[in-house]
Design a protein around this motif. Structure first.
Motif, PDB file in Angstrom:
ATOM      1  N   VAL A   1      37.801  51.627 -58.369  1.00 38.53           N
ATOM      2  CA  VAL A   1      39.062  50.948 -58.683  1.00 38.53           C
ATOM      3  C   VAL A   1      39.208  50.762 -60.185  1.00 38.53           C
ATOM      4  N   LEU A   2      38.121  50.353 -60.860  1.00 38.16           N
ATOM      5  CA  LEU A   2      38.172  50.150 -62.310  1.00 38.16           C
ATOM      6  C   LEU A   2      38.385  51.470 -63.048  1.00 38.16           C
ATOM      7  N   SER A   3      37.854  52.568 -62.497  1.00 36.71           N
ATOM      8  CA  SER A   3      38.061  53.881 -63.127  1.00 36.71           C
ATOM      9  C   SER A   3      39.522  54.319 -63.025  1.00 36.71           C
ATOM     10  N   TRP A   4      40.224  53.861 -61.981  1.00 36.19           N
ATOM     11  CA  TRP A   4      41.643  54.188 -61.817  1.00 36.19           C
ATOM     12  C   TRP A   4      42.489  53.594 -62.946  1.00 36.19           C
ATOM     13  N   ILE A   5      42.039  52.475 -63.503  1.00 32.44           N
ATOM     14  CA  ILE A   5      42.830  51.840 -64.568  1.00 32.44           C
ATOM     15  C   ILE A   5      42.310  52.246 -65.956  1.00 32.44           C
ATOM     16  N   GLY A   6      41.479  53.290 -65.989  1.00 32.64           N
ATOM     17  CA  GLY A   6      41.084  53.874 -67.267  1.00 32.64           C
ATOM     18  C   GLY A   6      39.754  53.449 -67.830  1.00 32.64           C
ATOM     19  N   ILE A   7      38.936  52.704 -67.066  1.00 32.99           N
ATOM     20  CA  ILE A   7      37.615  52.296 -67.561  1.00 32.99           C
ATOM     21  C   ILE A   7      36.587  53.318 -67.076  1.00 32.99           C
ATOM     22  N   PRO A   8      35.930  54.052 -67.972  1.00 30.68           N
ATOM     23  CA  PRO A   8      34.939  55.058 -67.548  1.00 30.68           C
ATOM     24  C   PRO A   8      33.765  54.412 -66.816  1.00 30.68           C
ATOM     25  N   LYS A   9      33.273  55.091 -65.796  1.00 30.34           N
ATOM     26  CA  LYS A   9      32.155  54.553 -65.013  1.00 30.34           C
ATOM     27  C   LYS A   9      30.908  54.358 -65.866  1.00 30.34           C
ATOM     28  N   GLU A  10      30.748  55.205 -66.905  1.00 30.90           N
ATOM     29  CA  GLU A  10      29.568  55.106 -67.758  1.00 30.90           C
ATOM     30  C   GLU A  10      29.531  53.786 -68.536  1.00 30.90           C
ATOM     31  N   ASN A  11      30.702  53.198 -68.777  1.00 27.11           N
ATOM     32  CA  ASN A  11      30.781  51.942 -69.543  1.00 27.11           C
ATOM     33  C   ASN A  11      30.649  50.702 -68.672  1.00 27.11           C
ATOM     34  N   LEU A  12      30.598  50.903 -67.356  1.00 22.94           N
ATOM     35  CA  LEU A  12      30.532  49.764 -66.449  1.00 22.94           C
ATOM     36  C   LEU A  12      29.083  49.321 -66.237  1.00 22.94           C
ATOM     37  N   PRO A  13      28.877  48.013 -66.120  1.00 24.60           N
ATOM     38  CA  PRO A  13      27.505  47.519 -65.890  1.00 24.60           C
ATOM     39  C   PRO A  13      27.090  47.700 -64.429  1.00 24.60           C
ATOM     40  N   TYR A  14      25.820  47.478 -64.162  1.00 22.54           N
ATOM     41  CA  TYR A  14      25.331  47.454 -62.780  1.00 22.54           C
ATOM     42  C   TYR A  14      25.575  46.037 -62.246  1.00 22.54           C
ATOM     43  N   TRP A  15      26.556  45.906 -61.361  1.00 23.93           N
ATOM     44  CA  TRP A  15      26.986  44.589 -60.915  1.00 23.93           C
ATOM     45  C   TRP A  15      25.896  43.819 -60.184  1.00 23.93           C
ATOM     46  N   LEU A  16      24.984  44.519 -59.523  1.00 25.39           N
ATOM     47  CA  LEU A  16      23.953  43.847 -58.733  1.00 25.39           C
ATOM     48  C   LEU A  16      22.574  43.893 -59.389  1.00 25.39           C
ATOM     49  N   LYS A  17      22.470  44.488 -60.576  1.00 25.03           N
ATOM     50  CA  LYS A  17      21.179  44.566 -61.258  1.00 25.03           C
ATOM     51  C   LYS A  17      21.158  43.806 -62.572  1.00 25.03           C
ATOM     52  N   THR A  18      22.289  43.770 -63.269  1.00 27.91           N
ATOM     53  CA  THR A  18      22.343  43.098 -64.574  1.00 27.91           C
ATOM     54  C   THR A  18      22.133  41.595 -64.385  1.00 27.91           C
ATOM     55  N   GLN A  19      21.127  41.047 -65.065  1.00 22.18           N
ATOM     56  CA  GLN A  19      20.793  39.629 -64.924  1.00 22.18           C
ATOM     57  C   GLN A  19      21.973  38.751 -65.314  1.00 22.18           C
ATOM     58  N   GLY A  20      22.272  37.776 -64.521  1.00 23.97           N
ATOM     59  CA  GLY A  20      23.391  36.868 -64.762  1.00 23.97           C
ATOM     60  C   GLY A  20      24.673  37.380 -64.150  1.00 23.97           C
ATOM     61  N   LEU A  21      25.021  38.621 -64.455  1.00 25.64           N
ATOM     62  CA  LEU A  21      26.238  39.201 -63.897  1.00 25.64           C
ATOM     63  C   LEU A  21      26.137  39.370 -62.390  1.00 25.64           C
ATOM     64  N   ASN A  22      24.913  39.671 -61.901  1.00 25.03           N
ATOM     65  CA  ASN A  22      24.743  39.846 -60.452  1.00 25.03           C
ATOM     66  C   ASN A  22      24.998  38.530 -59.706  1.00 25.03           C
ATOM     67  N   ASN A  23      24.606  37.423 -60.304  1.00 26.68           N
ATOM     68  CA  ASN A  23      24.857  36.131 -59.646  1.00 26.68           C
ATOM     69  C   ASN A  23      26.333  35.761 -59.672  1.00 26.68           C
ATOM     70  N   VAL A  24      27.015  36.118 -60.765  1.00 27.40           N
ATOM     71  CA  VAL A  24      28.465  35.889 -60.831  1.00 27.40           C
ATOM     72  C   VAL A  24      29.170  36.699 -59.746  1.00 27.40           C
ATOM     73  N   SER A  25      28.714  37.942 -59.530  1.00 29.46           N
ATOM     74  CA  SER A  25      29.298  38.799 -58.482  1.00 29.46           C
ATOM     75  C   SER A  25      29.085  38.193 -57.104  1.00 29.46           C
ATOM     76  N   LEU A  26      27.881  37.662 -56.861  1.00 26.70           N
ATOM     77  CA  LEU A  26      27.582  37.066 -55.555  1.00 26.70           C
ATOM     78  C   LEU A  26      28.358  35.771 -55.342  1.00 26.70           C
ATOM     79  N   VAL A  27      28.529  34.999 -56.405  1.00 22.86           N
ATOM     80  CA  VAL A  27      29.336  33.772 -56.308  1.00 22.86           C
ATOM     81  C   VAL A  27      30.785  34.121 -55.990  1.00 22.86           C
ATOM     82  N   GLY A  28      31.280  35.203 -56.599  1.00 18.10           N
ATOM     83  CA  GLY A  28      32.639  35.659 -56.292  1.00 18.10           C
ATOM     84  C   GLY A  28      32.813  35.995 -54.824  1.00 18.10           C
ATOM     85  N   THR A  29      31.756  36.539 -54.217  1.00 21.91           N
ATOM     86  CA  THR A  29      31.781  36.837 -52.780  1.00 21.91           C
ATOM     87  C   THR A  29      31.955  35.563 -51.966  1.00 21.91           C
ATOM     88  N   SER A  30      31.209  34.516 -52.332  1.00 19.64           N
ATOM     89  CA  SER A  30      31.309  33.236 -51.616  1.00 19.64           C
ATOM     90  C   SER A  30      32.680  32.596 -51.804  1.00 19.64           C
TER      91      SER A  30
END
Length: 307
Positions: A140-169
């Motif tokens: 979805v993010l690549s559709w709006i022009g963000i290259p996949k290579e520039n995207l972080p690992y949502w479930l591996k990057t420390q801190g960001l993975n917890n933000v992603s999981l909180v968003g799920t809740s």
């Protein structure tokens, strides 16, 4: 004969009353208080599920703060508490808008409440693929022009993975909070809004002086549920990451301690400590809200103006 008949009817009546009272109390004691009492007892022992028990006193409770994984899991709860604040604010805002005449209001209510009806394990699998590298979110993010290579690992990057999981809740429980708020807001007397409009109050003033004080009980309930949920988050992080890369919540660590390490005494101490923590936070929150809404209570008791 008449006295005997009336006496027997009275005895039957009291027998039925005693049965209706005693049976639930017995079930509550057997399946709630007795296991809890046993768990408190286990927390003072070094033990496995099978085998010898060694009395260690308060050592298990000292280990709660000595072990880095347990202490980090407690700190991780702050992520979920922050998410619960966002969740409550969004739920209250949406509930306020949808409580009044809104185009497609029922559709939005149903759409927002639907995630709460989905099983937690299923939600975990949905978001596991949603956040996996190169899958749904990245696409979805690549559709709006963000290259996949520039995207972080949502479930591996420390801190960001917890933000992603909180968003799920937040996505899952937003609808539940919203529905509770809507029910409370719709019970407010419409004449209060009319009187406020005659006094020249705008919508924001009506919200803070009419809606918020009128639904304070439901606000308190939602905050208690959110705090409890923040401290006991389990399903999404367990299914999505298995607690890896710093995403192990208190319940996940407790599960590992109890079932993987077989340290039943330490796991019992963790459970008792969590219950005490929730109890303390709930009392503090009630004191805080009693202070926050003290002016509203005074206004209601005196029957004064809402503004």
């Amino acid at each position: 004969m008449k006295n005997k008949h009336s006496l027997s009817k009275k005895a039957q009546k009291w027998l039925v009353i005693a049965a209706f009272i005693s049976i639930p109390l017995i079930l509550l004691f057997v399946f709630t208080y007795l296991p809890f009492g046993e768990m408190v007892g286990y927390s003072f022992f070094k033990m496995k599920y099978i085998g010898e028990r060694t009395f260690v006193g308060l050592r298990n409770y000292r280990d709660l703060f000595a072990r880095k994984d347990i202490f980090n899991a407690l700190k991780l709860s702050l992520y979920y508490m922050g998410g619960s604040v966002v969740q409550l604010v969004l739920a209250l805002m949406l509930a306020t808008m949808l409580s009044f005449k809104t185009k497609m209001g029922n559709f939005f209510k149903g759409s927002l409440f639907f995630p709460y009806l989905i099983n937690g394990i299923a939600i975990g699998f949905i978001f596991k693929f949603f956040f996996t590298r190169g899958f749904v979110f990245d696409t979805v993010l690549s559709w709006i022009g963000i290259p996949k290579e520039n995207l972080p690992y949502w479930l591996k990057t420390q801190g960001l993975n917890n933000v992603s999981l909180v968003g799920t809740s937040v996505w899952r429980y937003l609808g539940q909070n919203m529905v509770l708020f809507i029910g409370a807001i719709m019970s407010v007397d419409p004449e209060l809004y009319e009187a406020a409009e005659l006094d020249g109050a705008n919508k924001v003033q009506q919200f803070f002086h009419i809606i918020l004080p009128s639904i304070k009980t439901i606000v308190t309930l939602n905050i208690i549920l959110s705090i409890t949920g923040s401290l006991s988050a389990f399903e999404p992080p367990f299914v999505i990451t298995k607690g890896a890369n710093g995403t192990g919540t208190y319940f996940i660590i407790m599960d590992q301690v109890a079932h993987t390490s077989q340290k039943v005494g330490l796991a019992s101490a963790m459970a008792v400590f969590l219950l005490c923590l929730i109890f303390i936070v709930t009392i503090l929150q009630k004191i805080l809200f009693k202070y926050v809404f003290r002016n509203a209570d005074t206004g209601e008791n005196k029957g004064g103006s809402v503004l």
